[in-house]
Design a protein around this motif. Structure first.
Motif, PDB file in Angstrom:
ATOM      1  N   ALA A  64       0.838  -1.211   0.000  1.00 13.94           N
ATOM      2  CA  ALA A  64       0.000   0.000   0.000  1.00 13.94           C
ATOM      3  C   ALA A  64       0.869   1.255   0.000  1.00 13.94           C
ATOM      4  CB  ALA A  64      -0.932  -0.002   1.210  1.00 13.94           C
ATOM      5  N   ARG A  65       1.889   1.271   0.857  1.00 15.96           N
ATOM      6  CA  ARG A  65       2.775   2.440   0.905  1.00 15.96           C
ATOM      7  C   ARG A  65       3.560   2.599  -0.392  1.00 15.96           C
ATOM      8  NH1 ARG A  65       3.393   0.547   6.192  1.00 15.96           N
ATOM      9  NH2 ARG A  65       5.281  -0.577   5.631  1.00 15.96           N
ATOM     10  N   ALA A  66       4.053   1.488  -0.927  1.00 18.80           N
ATOM     11  CA  ALA A  66       4.823   1.547  -2.176  1.00 18.80           C
ATOM     12  C   ALA A  66       3.950   2.013  -3.337  1.00 18.80           C
ATOM     13  CB  ALA A  66       5.431   0.185  -2.485  1.00 18.80           C
ATOM     14  N   ASP A  67       2.732   1.514  -3.405  1.00 15.43           N
ATOM     15  CA  ASP A  67       1.829   1.927  -4.478  1.00 15.43           C
ATOM     16  C   ASP A  67       1.488   3.409  -4.366  1.00 15.43           C
ATOM     17  OD1 ASP A  67       1.852  -0.647  -5.448  1.00 15.43           O
ATOM     18  OD2 ASP A  67      -0.035  -1.214  -4.497  1.00 15.43           O
ATOM     19  N   GLN A  68       1.315   3.895  -3.144  1.00 22.17           N
ATOM     20  CA  GLN A  68       1.039   5.320  -2.954  1.00 22.17           C
ATOM     21  C   GLN A  68       2.215   6.149  -3.458  1.00 22.17           C
ATOM     22  OE1 GLN A  68       0.469   6.621   1.100  1.00 22.17           O
ATOM     23  NE2 GLN A  68      -0.240   8.631   0.466  1.00 22.17           N
ATOM     24  N   LYS A  69       3.418   5.753  -3.098  1.00 22.14           N
ATOM     25  CA  LYS A  69       4.606   6.497  -3.536  1.00 22.14           C
ATOM     26  C   LYS A  69       4.762   6.441  -5.056  1.00 22.14           C
ATOM     27  CE  LYS A  69       7.143   6.020   0.764  1.00 22.14           C
ATOM     28  NZ  LYS A  69       8.287   5.431   1.450  1.00 22.14           N
ATOM     29  N   THR A  70       4.456   5.292  -5.642  1.00 24.21           N
ATOM     30  CA  THR A  70       4.549   5.157  -7.094  1.00 24.21           C
ATOM     31  C   THR A  70       3.568   6.091  -7.794  1.00 24.21           C
ATOM     32  OG1 THR A  70       5.246   2.851  -6.888  1.00 24.21           O
ATOM     33  CG2 THR A  70       4.328   3.522  -9.015  1.00 24.21           C
ATOM     34  N   ILE A  71       2.350   6.121  -7.326  1.00 20.28           N
ATOM     35  CA  ILE A  71       1.330   6.973  -7.933  1.00 20.28           C
ATOM     36  C   ILE A  71       1.706   8.445  -7.753  1.00 20.28           C
ATOM     37  CG2 ILE A  71      -1.084   7.706  -7.791  1.00 20.28           C
ATOM     38  CD1 ILE A  71      -1.731   4.726  -7.119  1.00 20.28           C
ATOM     39  N   GLU A  72       2.182   8.797  -6.564  1.00 21.09           N
ATOM     40  CA  GLU A  72       2.605  10.179  -6.340  1.00 21.09           C
ATOM     41  C   GLU A  72       3.757  10.555  -7.269  1.00 21.09           C
ATOM     42  OE1 GLU A  72       3.451  10.132  -2.155  1.00 21.09           O
ATOM     43  OE2 GLU A  72       1.384  10.643  -1.616  1.00 21.09           O
ATOM     44  N   ALA A  73       4.717   9.646  -7.441  1.00 12.97           N
ATOM     45  CA  ALA A  73       5.856   9.918  -8.323  1.00 12.97           C
ATOM     46  C   ALA A  73       5.396  10.085  -9.767  1.00 12.97           C
ATOM     47  CB  ALA A  73       6.884   8.800  -8.221  1.00 12.97           C
ATOM     48  N   ARG A  74       4.467   9.258 -10.209  1.00  8.31           N
ATOM     49  CA  ARG A  74       3.948   9.385 -11.576  1.00  8.31           C
ATOM     50  C   ARG A  74       3.201  10.701 -11.761  1.00  8.31           C
ATOM     51  NH1 ARG A  74       2.102   3.174 -12.531  1.00  8.31           N
ATOM     52  NH2 ARG A  74       4.178   2.412 -13.026  1.00  8.31           N
ATOM     53  N   ASN A  75       2.449  11.089 -10.758  1.00 11.38           N
ATOM     54  CA  ASN A  75       1.731  12.371 -10.850  1.00 11.38           C
ATOM     55  C   ASN A  75       2.704  13.543 -10.884  1.00 11.38           C
ATOM     56  OD1 ASN A  75      -0.802  11.226 -10.947  1.00 11.38           O
ATOM     57  ND2 ASN A  75      -1.083  11.286  -8.742  1.00 11.38           N
ATOM     58  N   ASP A  76       3.746  13.468 -10.080  1.00 10.60           N
ATOM     59  CA  ASP A  76       4.765  14.527 -10.097  1.00 10.60           C
ATOM     60  C   ASP A  76       5.453  14.582 -11.451  1.00 10.60           C
ATOM     61  OD1 ASP A  76       4.143  15.133  -7.493  1.00 10.60           O
ATOM     62  OD2 ASP A  76       5.898  14.127  -6.623  1.00 10.60           O
ATOM     63  N   ALA A  77       5.765  13.417 -12.001  1.00 11.94           N
ATOM     64  CA  ALA A  77       6.413  13.370 -13.316  1.00 11.94           C
ATOM     65  C   ALA A  77       5.495  13.940 -14.388  1.00 11.94           C
ATOM     66  CB  ALA A  77       6.807  11.942 -13.666  1.00 11.94           C
ATOM     67  N   ARG A  78       4.207  13.608 -14.320  1.00  8.97           N
ATOM     68  CA  ARG A  78       3.241  14.126 -15.287  1.00  8.97           C
ATOM     69  C   ARG A  78       3.163  15.647 -15.188  1.00  8.97           C
ATOM     70  NH1 ARG A  78      -0.996  11.808 -13.464  1.00  8.97           N
ATOM     71  NH2 ARG A  78      -0.641   9.850 -14.536  1.00  8.97           N
ATOM     72  N   ALA A  79       3.147  16.168 -13.970  1.00  3.76           N
ATOM     73  CA  ALA A  79       3.085  17.618 -13.775  1.00  3.76           C
ATOM     74  C   ALA A  79       4.352  18.285 -14.311  1.00  3.76           C
ATOM     75  CB  ALA A  79       2.892  17.950 -12.302  1.00  3.76           C
ATOM     76  N   ASP A  80       5.497  17.664 -14.070  1.00  2.00           N
ATOM     77  CA  ASP A  80       6.759  18.223 -14.579  1.00  2.00           C
ATOM     78  C   ASP A  80       6.775  18.239 -16.105  1.00  2.00           C
ATOM     79  OD1 ASP A  80       7.591  18.544 -11.978  1.00  2.00           O
ATOM     80  OD2 ASP A  80       8.937  16.806 -11.984  1.00  2.00           O
ATOM     81  N   LYS A  81       6.281  17.183 -16.711  1.00  2.00           N
ATOM     82  CA  LYS A  81       6.243  17.110 -18.175  1.00  2.00           C
ATOM     83  C   LYS A  81       5.324  18.183 -18.751  1.00  2.00           C
ATOM     84  CE  LYS A  81       7.104  12.139 -18.423  1.00  2.00           C
ATOM     85  NZ  LYS A  81       6.495  10.835 -18.745  1.00  2.00           N
ATOM     86  N   LEU A  82       4.161  18.352 -18.142  1.00  2.00           N
ATOM     87  CA  LEU A  82       3.224  19.379 -18.615  1.00  2.00           C
ATOM     88  C   LEU A  82       3.806  20.781 -18.449  1.00  2.00           C
ATOM     89  CD1 LEU A  82      -0.242  18.057 -17.403  1.00  2.00           C
ATOM     90  CD2 LEU A  82       0.532  18.364 -19.755  1.00  2.00           C
ATOM     91  N   SER A  83       4.477  20.996 -17.348  1.00  2.00           N
ATOM     92  CA  SER A  83       5.096  22.302 -17.117  1.00  2.00           C
ATOM     93  C   SER A  83       6.183  22.579 -18.159  1.00  2.00           C
ATOM     94  CB  SER A  83       5.674  22.358 -15.707  1.00  2.00           C
ATOM     95  OG  SER A  83       6.284  23.594 -15.470  1.00  2.00           O
TER      96      SER A  83
END
Length: 182
Positions: A132-151
């Motif tokens: 559960a903790r690992a999946d949360q961190k993975t999803i957060e990292a993907r969201n951060d990466a998506r935001a960085d790419k859009l920026s």
């Protein structure tokens, strides 16, 4: 036993990635309350069936009923709150309820079988919480990466607009802001 966790993970990933706003609609609240009421009613029925049993089988029956209630309530709450944190919290609480159920099952055993059962129950709990903790961190990292790419893409579009002047530049900037919701 891992299927509910995978379903919750998939639901969390899909809902989080889609960027849904919190479910504050009256329909969502009503669905949440109905799911909680249904879980409570199912628990009462299961508990009534358990009262006919005695000894450790009764303890196992009650623990199973509690685990099912927790799973239903936490899943409904996570869907209602519709946040990554809520889905992770639900997975943690479900894992804990399953651990309590497994502990009740182990209580009926003796000797080395009981020790192995308890160790397996603890290992399953630790694994579920870690997932559960690992999946949360993975999803957060993907969201951060998506935001960085859009920026970065937005900055590129704005740089392209610098080649224009006057009304053409204004139109280009407006189009870029519209495209990137800025």
């Amino acid at each position: 036993m891992r299927t509910p966790h995978m379903i919750l993970l998939l639901a969390a990933a899909l809902l989080w990635a889609a960027g849904h706003a919190r479910a504050a609609t009256p329909e969502a609240k009503l669905a949440y309350q109905q799911a909680r009421d249904a879980a409570g009613a199912a628990y009462k029925n299961a508990r009534a069936r358990c009262d006919a049993i005695t000894g450790n089988p009764k303890d196992m029956c009650v623990a199973e009923a509690k685990a099912q209630r927790v799973q239903a309530e936490e899943s409904a709450r996570a869907r209602y709150e519709d946040t990554l944190k809520a889905f992770t919290r639900a997975r943690m609480r479900i894992a804990s309820a399953n651990y309590q159920r497994d502990q009740a099952r182990c209580a009926g055993m003796t000797g080395n079988d009981k020790d192995v059962c308890k160790a397996q129950a603890k290992a399953t709990l630790v694994a579920a919480e870690a997932d559960a903790r690992a999946d949360q961190k993975t999803i957060e990292a993907r969201n951060d990466a998506r935001a960085d790419k859009l920026s970065a893409a937005y900055r590129v579009e704005m740089e392209k607009c610098d080649a224009f002047a006057g009304a053409a530049k204004d139109q280009c900037v407006s189009a870029a802001r519209t495209a990137f919701n800025r």
